[in-house]
Write an enzyme that holds these catalytic residues in place. Structure first.
Site, PDB file in Angstrom:
ATOM      1  N   GLU A  34      31.476 -29.649 -66.238  1.00  0.00           N
ATOM      2  CA  GLU A  34      30.609 -30.246 -67.251  1.00  0.00           C
ATOM      3  C   GLU A  34      29.205 -29.743 -66.913  1.00  0.00           C
ATOM      4  OE1 GLU A  34      30.180 -32.325 -70.650  1.00  0.00           O
ATOM      5  OE2 GLU A  34      32.075 -31.925 -69.645  1.00  0.00           O
ATOM      6  N   ASP A  91      19.587 -39.328 -69.423  1.00  0.00           N
ATOM      7  CA  ASP A  91      19.657 -39.024 -68.001  1.00  0.00           C
ATOM      8  C   ASP A  91      18.665 -39.827 -67.175  1.00  0.00           C
ATOM      9  OD1 ASP A  91      21.701 -37.089 -68.046  1.00  0.00           O
ATOM     10  OD2 ASP A  91      20.314 -35.709 -69.018  1.00  0.00           O
TER      11      ASP A  91
END
Length: 268
Positions: A49, A60
């Site tokens: 990924e 994030d």
């Protein structure tokens, strides 16, 4: 797209789950980034990924934001990311490669051009983190035109309608979210997600991989015990890169030492 199908079939035969590491392309520089990816695969990663550096990564936490800053500092561009992806694919013909993107990076290239480029370099799936299912039509249609699996996030509070949509539109795998919030290894993955896994299976969704807060082998085992097809670990891996930023060889050794027990935990 077919690479996921054959991976999950092989793992099922071996009675194993998938361990999937996440890293940011180009962190801490192109050359070391390629060595990192080779190391992850050698240590037992079943799929990759990969993030591309983006100026405003909403989903994030600080660890992955720092990875993006390091890649930017090294001068990494989206065009270079595609070059790196082509190199990875050349070297590793069978491993599934997934991208974790933000919509702006797709728009900048043009939606169709972006997925065409993904197909050209051998990317298997794309998850666009800031596009909800109900706005995903142009993305998933372009993805399918170019034989790229559109990946959808299944949040822990997903209702029945959303589960049906994810099952119907998603391909490759389903990104099962351990908890709400941003990425980060500090917040451990929360409660087992048995009920969601059962529903996704009932609606014939692509195999669920659990992500967010996965930083230890016992969590990988717990995800698989709850019915997930495997687990994705990002922040814990990116932290190792950060900790050994000036010691490239030590970094690779530490990554290997992290991945091996995580992969071992997928074996029942």
């Amino acid at each position: 797209m077919e690479r996921y199908e054959s991976l999950f079939a092989q793992l099922k035969e071996r009675k194993e789950g998938a361990f999937v590491p996440f890293v940011t392309l180009g962190d801490p520089g192109i050359e070391q980034s390629l060595k990192i990816i080779d190391t992850l695969i050698e240590a037992g990663a079943d799929a990759l990924e990969l993030g591309t550096p983006f100026s405003d990564p909403l989903a994030d936490g600080p660890t992955i934001q720092n990875a993006t800053l390091r890649a930017f500092a090294a001068g990494v561009t989206p065009a270079q990311c595609f070059e790196v992806l082509a190199l990875i694919r050349q070297k590793h013909p069978t491993i599934p490669i997934g991208l974790l993107m933000y919509a702006n990076l797709v728009f900048n290239k043009g939606i169709d051009e972006f997925y065409a480029e993904c197909e050209k370099v051998g990317v298997d799936s794309v998850l666009v983190a800031d596009v909800p299912v109900e706005e995903s039509a142009p993305f998933r249609q372009a993805a399918l035109r170019h034989n790229v699996a559109p990946i959808f996030i299944c949040p822990p509070n997903a209702d029945d309608d959303l589960l049906r949509q994810i099952a119907s539109y998603g391909r490759g795998y389903t990104y099962l979210l351990s908890r709400a919030g941003v990425t980060g290894a500090e917040n451990r993955a929360a409660l087992p997600l048995n009920h969601l896994v059962a529903k996704l299976k009932e609606y014939n969704a692509a195999p669920p991989l659990q992500g967010f807060g996965i930083s230890a082998p016992d969590q990988v085992k717990a995800a698989i015990d709850a019915g997930a097809a495997g687990a994705i670990s990002g922040s814990a891996i990116v932290k190792i890169i950060e900790q050994h930023i000036n010691e490239p060889e030590k970094m690779l050794a530490a990554l290997k030492a992290f991945v091996q027990p995580m992969k071992a935990a997928t074996r029942s």
